[in-house]
Scaffold this motif. Structure first.
Motif, PDB file in Angstrom:
ATOM      1  N   LEU A   5       0.828  -1.202   0.000  1.00  0.00           N
ATOM      2  CA  LEU A   5       0.000   0.000   0.000  1.00  0.00           C
ATOM      3  C   LEU A   5       0.866   1.258   0.000  1.00  0.00           C
ATOM      4  O   LEU A   5       0.584   2.221  -0.727  1.00  0.00           O
ATOM      5  CB  LEU A   5      -0.920  -0.008   1.225  1.00  0.00           C
ATOM      6  CG  LEU A   5      -1.922   1.145   1.328  1.00  0.00           C
ATOM      7  CD1 LEU A   5      -2.858   1.145   0.135  1.00  0.00           C
ATOM      8  CD2 LEU A   5      -2.705   1.055   2.632  1.00  0.00           C
ATOM      9  N   THR A   6       1.926   1.242   0.785  1.00  0.00           N
ATOM     10  CA  THR A   6       2.844   2.394   0.835  1.00  0.00           C
ATOM     11  C   THR A   6       3.504   2.609  -0.520  1.00  0.00           C
ATOM     12  O   THR A   6       3.615   3.747  -0.999  1.00  0.00           O
ATOM     13  CB  THR A   6       3.921   2.164   1.909  1.00  0.00           C
ATOM     14  OG1 THR A   6       3.289   1.960   3.172  1.00  0.00           O
ATOM     15  CG2 THR A   6       4.858   3.370   2.005  1.00  0.00           C
ATOM     16  N   PHE A   7       3.930   1.520  -1.156  1.00  0.00           N
ATOM     17  CA  PHE A   7       4.548   1.612  -2.486  1.00  0.00           C
ATOM     18  C   PHE A   7       3.573   2.214  -3.499  1.00  0.00           C
ATOM     19  O   PHE A   7       3.936   3.103  -4.277  1.00  0.00           O
ATOM     20  CB  PHE A   7       4.981   0.219  -2.947  1.00  0.00           C
ATOM     21  CG  PHE A   7       5.388   0.145  -4.390  1.00  0.00           C
ATOM     22  CD1 PHE A   7       6.606   0.662  -4.806  1.00  0.00           C
ATOM     23  CD2 PHE A   7       4.554  -0.432  -5.334  1.00  0.00           C
ATOM     24  CE1 PHE A   7       6.985   0.604  -6.142  1.00  0.00           C
ATOM     25  CE2 PHE A   7       4.920  -0.497  -6.667  1.00  0.00           C
ATOM     26  CZ  PHE A   7       6.136   0.019  -7.069  1.00  0.00           C
ATOM     27  N   ILE A   8       2.327   1.748  -3.487  1.00  0.00           N
ATOM     28  CA  ILE A   8       1.315   2.243  -4.437  1.00  0.00           C
ATOM     29  C   ILE A   8       1.078   3.733  -4.226  1.00  0.00           C
ATOM     30  O   ILE A   8       1.019   4.518  -5.180  1.00  0.00           O
ATOM     31  CB  ILE A   8       0.007   1.450  -4.283  1.00  0.00           C
ATOM     32  CG1 ILE A   8       0.192   0.025  -4.815  1.00  0.00           C
ATOM     33  CG2 ILE A   8      -1.140   2.146  -5.027  1.00  0.00           C
ATOM     34  CD1 ILE A   8      -0.991  -0.886  -4.545  1.00  0.00           C
ATOM     35  N   ILE A   9       0.953   4.156  -2.963  1.00  0.00           N
ATOM     36  CA  ILE A   9       0.693   5.568  -2.662  1.00  0.00           C
ATOM     37  C   ILE A   9       1.872   6.442  -3.083  1.00  0.00           C
ATOM     38  O   ILE A   9       1.698   7.472  -3.744  1.00  0.00           O
ATOM     39  CB  ILE A   9       0.388   5.757  -1.165  1.00  0.00           C
ATOM     40  CG1 ILE A   9      -0.959   5.098  -0.816  1.00  0.00           C
ATOM     41  CG2 ILE A   9       0.356   7.244  -0.801  1.00  0.00           C
ATOM     42  CD1 ILE A   9      -1.266   5.077   0.659  1.00  0.00           C
ATOM     43  N   ILE A  10       3.086   6.038  -2.710  1.00  0.00           N
ATOM     44  CA  ILE A  10       4.268   6.832  -3.031  1.00  0.00           C
ATOM     45  C   ILE A  10       4.477   6.913  -4.537  1.00  0.00           C
ATOM     46  O   ILE A  10       4.616   8.000  -5.114  1.00  0.00           O
ATOM     47  CB  ILE A  10       5.520   6.261  -2.330  1.00  0.00           C
ATOM     48  CG1 ILE A  10       5.439   6.496  -0.823  1.00  0.00           C
ATOM     49  CG2 ILE A  10       6.793   6.898  -2.891  1.00  0.00           C
ATOM     50  CD1 ILE A  10       6.587   5.891  -0.042  1.00  0.00           C
ATOM     51  N   PHE A  11       4.503   5.760  -5.191  1.00  0.00           N
ATOM     52  CA  PHE A  11       4.739   5.724  -6.634  1.00  0.00           C
ATOM     53  C   PHE A  11       3.636   6.473  -7.377  1.00  0.00           C
ATOM     54  O   PHE A  11       3.904   7.268  -8.283  1.00  0.00           O
ATOM     55  CB  PHE A  11       4.808   4.262  -7.109  1.00  0.00           C
ATOM     56  CG  PHE A  11       5.124   4.114  -8.570  1.00  0.00           C
ATOM     57  CD1 PHE A  11       6.424   4.269  -9.031  1.00  0.00           C
ATOM     58  CD2 PHE A  11       4.125   3.826  -9.492  1.00  0.00           C
ATOM     59  CE1 PHE A  11       6.727   4.141 -10.380  1.00  0.00           C
ATOM     60  CE2 PHE A  11       4.413   3.685 -10.837  1.00  0.00           C
ATOM     61  CZ  PHE A  11       5.714   3.848 -11.284  1.00  0.00           C
ATOM     62  N   GLY A  12       2.388   6.214  -6.988  1.00  0.00           N
ATOM     63  CA  GLY A  12       1.267   6.874  -7.649  1.00  0.00           C
ATOM     64  C   GLY A  12       1.312   8.381  -7.489  1.00  0.00           C
ATOM     65  O   GLY A  12       1.094   9.123  -8.457  1.00  0.00           O
ATOM     66  N   ALA A 338      10.341   1.666   4.892  1.00  0.00           N
ATOM     67  CA  ALA A 338       9.839   2.925   5.446  1.00  0.00           C
ATOM     68  C   ALA A 338       8.516   2.719   6.171  1.00  0.00           C
ATOM     69  O   ALA A 338       8.274   3.315   7.237  1.00  0.00           O
ATOM     70  CB  ALA A 338       9.679   3.957   4.327  1.00  0.00           C
ATOM     71  N   ALA A 339       7.644   1.878   5.608  1.00  0.00           N
ATOM     72  CA  ALA A 339       6.338   1.629   6.229  1.00  0.00           C
ATOM     73  C   ALA A 339       6.502   1.020   7.617  1.00  0.00           C
ATOM     74  O   ALA A 339       5.753   1.344   8.549  1.00  0.00           O
ATOM     75  CB  ALA A 339       5.506   0.710   5.342  1.00  0.00           C
ATOM     76  N   LYS A 340       7.491   0.156   7.768  1.00  0.00           N
ATOM     77  CA  LYS A 340       7.740  -0.476   9.070  1.00  0.00           C
ATOM     78  C   LYS A 340       8.294   0.521  10.081  1.00  0.00           C
ATOM     79  O   LYS A 340       8.096   0.369  11.288  1.00  0.00           O
ATOM     80  CB  LYS A 340       8.722  -1.640   8.901  1.00  0.00           C
ATOM     81  CG  LYS A 340       8.152  -2.810   8.102  1.00  0.00           C
ATOM     82  CD  LYS A 340       9.204  -3.896   7.894  1.00  0.00           C
ATOM     83  CE  LYS A 340       8.656  -5.051   7.063  1.00  0.00           C
ATOM     84  NZ  LYS A 340       9.692  -6.081   6.789  1.00  0.00           N
ATOM     85  N   GLN A 341       8.995   1.550   9.591  1.00  0.00           N
ATOM     86  CA  GLN A 341       9.635   2.512  10.488  1.00  0.00           C
ATOM     87  C   GLN A 341       8.728   3.678  10.871  1.00  0.00           C
ATOM     88  O   GLN A 341       9.080   4.451  11.748  1.00  0.00           O
ATOM     89  CB  GLN A 341      10.918   3.038   9.842  1.00  0.00           C
ATOM     90  CG  GLN A 341      11.977   1.959   9.673  1.00  0.00           C
ATOM     91  CD  GLN A 341      13.210   2.457   8.946  1.00  0.00           C
ATOM     92  OE1 GLN A 341      13.179   3.498   8.295  1.00  0.00           O
ATOM     93  NE2 GLN A 341      14.306   1.702   9.037  1.00  0.00           N
ATOM     94  N   LEU A 343       5.573   6.911   9.965  1.00  0.00           N
ATOM     95  CA  LEU A 343       5.178   8.006   9.085  1.00  0.00           C
ATOM     96  C   LEU A 343       6.341   8.910   8.695  1.00  0.00           C
ATOM     97  O   LEU A 343       6.432   9.352   7.541  1.00  0.00           O
ATOM     98  CB  LEU A 343       4.084   8.836   9.765  1.00  0.00           C
ATOM     99  CG  LEU A 343       3.556  10.040   8.990  1.00  0.00           C
ATOM    100  CD1 LEU A 343       2.928   9.605   7.671  1.00  0.00           C
ATOM    101  CD2 LEU A 343       2.566  10.828   9.832  1.00  0.00           C
ATOM    102  N   VAL A 344       7.222   9.192   9.643  1.00  0.00           N
ATOM    103  CA  VAL A 344       8.351  10.095   9.353  1.00  0.00           C
ATOM    104  C   VAL A 344       9.196   9.550   8.212  1.00  0.00           C
ATOM    105  O   VAL A 344       9.551  10.278   7.275  1.00  0.00           O
ATOM    106  CB  VAL A 344       9.214  10.313  10.612  1.00  0.00           C
ATOM    107  CG1 VAL A 344      10.528  11.006  10.252  1.00  0.00           C
ATOM    108  CG2 VAL A 344       8.456  11.163  11.634  1.00  0.00           C
TER     109      VAL A 344
END
Length: 419
Positions: A5-12, A338-341, A343-344
């Motif tokens: 989900l993080t990858f999709i949001i960032i890339f998108g 990054a998702a595991k670490q 929001l920052v």
């Protein structure tokens, strides 16, 4: 799942923002934007505005794209003998050409297309009941492609190549510009989320939870006065002192650290933690927490990130190595980490990737925005455009280079990740 989900949001987000830059300034420059899409693949939603631009949401949430009339490979191609249905207005002028079996208008006129000109003369000719007929096509007519996507036709006067040089230049630059703006905005947001921006000019520090300093009783906002025999006045002093003091340190040994805690000086014994061969004391730079500090700090973080990327590109040029590049696989890995670490780290990755995409697209390779900008500048200097054939060959060469590079980088990422 969170990593995906993080990858999709960032890339998108970085791609859609990039494409929106091209979209906005193309419209401002009089270029017909035939479609602005979020996602890839089959469309699940579409809306056409009064200017004829089709806005679509597509099923695969991977970036997006903009289709400008006459830009790249955006061409209308109808093979001889293709069945079509024509919608005519009261004056007998074609307002819609349907090449799909979808969205059929029962009042339309069936035709087997023989030849057409939807750019200059705006005509279409074909067999209607075995009789060859030619019809005029309205300037704002639409064409329904085989997959059911309905777009405006692209007459020459609204095509990319017929816009002014300045209009094309800003349209090409707008994509990277939007990525830079997004990077700055996200870094400013990051400054507010983390409560401030790092202050490297002071010896006031924050401690990492469960780090060596925290275990020795050092608190956030304490000041480090001395590490070993080295005096500390700023973050650079602290980093150098840790490196020198731990140079010959054995794991489990401690070092003396003098601390100013709320006006009281004390010396504590700190046992550095060894992580990947490096001793760490668990210190982070202090924060500037003022409102304008956060705003200016966002700009500063963006500038530092941009210079780091430029230096990395320069190093890549002087010392080529595929391991220094990363494709979608590497980007997914970074997003997952990054998702595991928290929001920052997600915001930091989003800002850096946006700036990275902006800088990368300004590289003067013909397939990239930077290559198009070079061609725009050459045209402005020569006061005439390159021959269409020459520009096409140059662009195809750039596309070939990018495809080879993309395949090589992705394959290298897969090898590094799974083997």
């Amino acid at each position: 799942m969170l990593g995906v989900l993080t990858f999709i949001i960032i890339f998108g987000l970085v791609v859609v923002v990039h494409e929106f830059g091209h979209f906005y300034f193309a419209k401002r420059s009089g270029i017909l934007v035939r479609e602005f899409a979020i996602g890839m693949g089959p469309k699940i939603f579409s809306h056409r505005d009064k200017d004829g631009t089709l806005y679509t949401i597509r099923i695969l949430p991977l970036g997006g794209y903009v289709r400008m009339a006459g830009w790249g490979d955006d061409k209308v191609e109808i093979k001889t003998g293709t069945p079509a249905s024509l919608t005519l207005n009261d004056a007998g002028v074609v307002t819609r050409i349907n090449l799909s079996q979808k969205q059929v208008d029962q009042r339309s006129l069936p035709m087997s297309v023989l030849h057409y000109d939807l750019e200059d003369k705006l005509t279409i000719t074909g067999l209607v009941l075995d009789e060859e007929k030619t019809y005029s096509v309205d300037h704002a007519a639409t064409i329904v492609e085989e997959d059911g996507t309905e777009l405006r036709i692209a007459p020459l006067d609204v095509q990319y190549q017929n816009a002014s040089v300045a209009g094309r230049l800003i349209t090409n630059f707008a994509g990277p510009l939007n990525n830079f703006i997004l990077g700055i905005v996200i870094f400013i947001l990051l400054a507010f989320v983390q409560g401030g921006v790092q202050d490297f000019s002071t010896n006031q520090i924050r401690v990492t939870p469960d780090g060596a300093l925290a275990q020795a009783g050092v608190k956030n906002d304490d000041r480090i006065l001395k590490i070993g025999s080295y005096k500390i006045t700023n973050w650079e002093d602290l980093s150098n002192a840790v490196d020198k003091t731990t140079a010959n340190l054995k794991e489990g040994e401690s070092i003396p650290v003098e601390v100013d805690s709320k006006g009281q000086d004390k010396t504590v014994k700190v046992t550095p933690q060894k992580v990947k061969g490096t001793f760490l004391i668990g210190a982070l730079p202090g924060l500037k927490t003022g409102f304008w500090n956060k705003i200016s700090g966002g700009f500063e973080m963006a500038a530092n990130g941009a210079f780091a990327i430029i230096n990395a590109l320069r190093d890549l040029i002087t010392h080529p190595n595929l391991n220094k590049l990363g494709g979608p696989v590497a980007m997914y890995q970074m997003s997952n980490t990054a998702a595991k670490q928290g929001l920052v780290q997600v915001l930091n990755l989003l800002a850096m990737l946006s700036i990275n995409l902006g800088i990368f697209n300004l590289i003067p390779i013909p397939a990239l925005d930077g290559g198009k900008i070079v061609l725009n500048i050459l045209e402005a200097i020569r006061r005439k455009p390159l021959k269409q054939e020459t520009e096409t060959y140059v662009t195809l060469a750039g596309v070939a280079i990018m495809l080879v590079l993309m395949v090589a980088v992705t394959w290298n990422d897969i090898i590094r990740t799974f083997f």
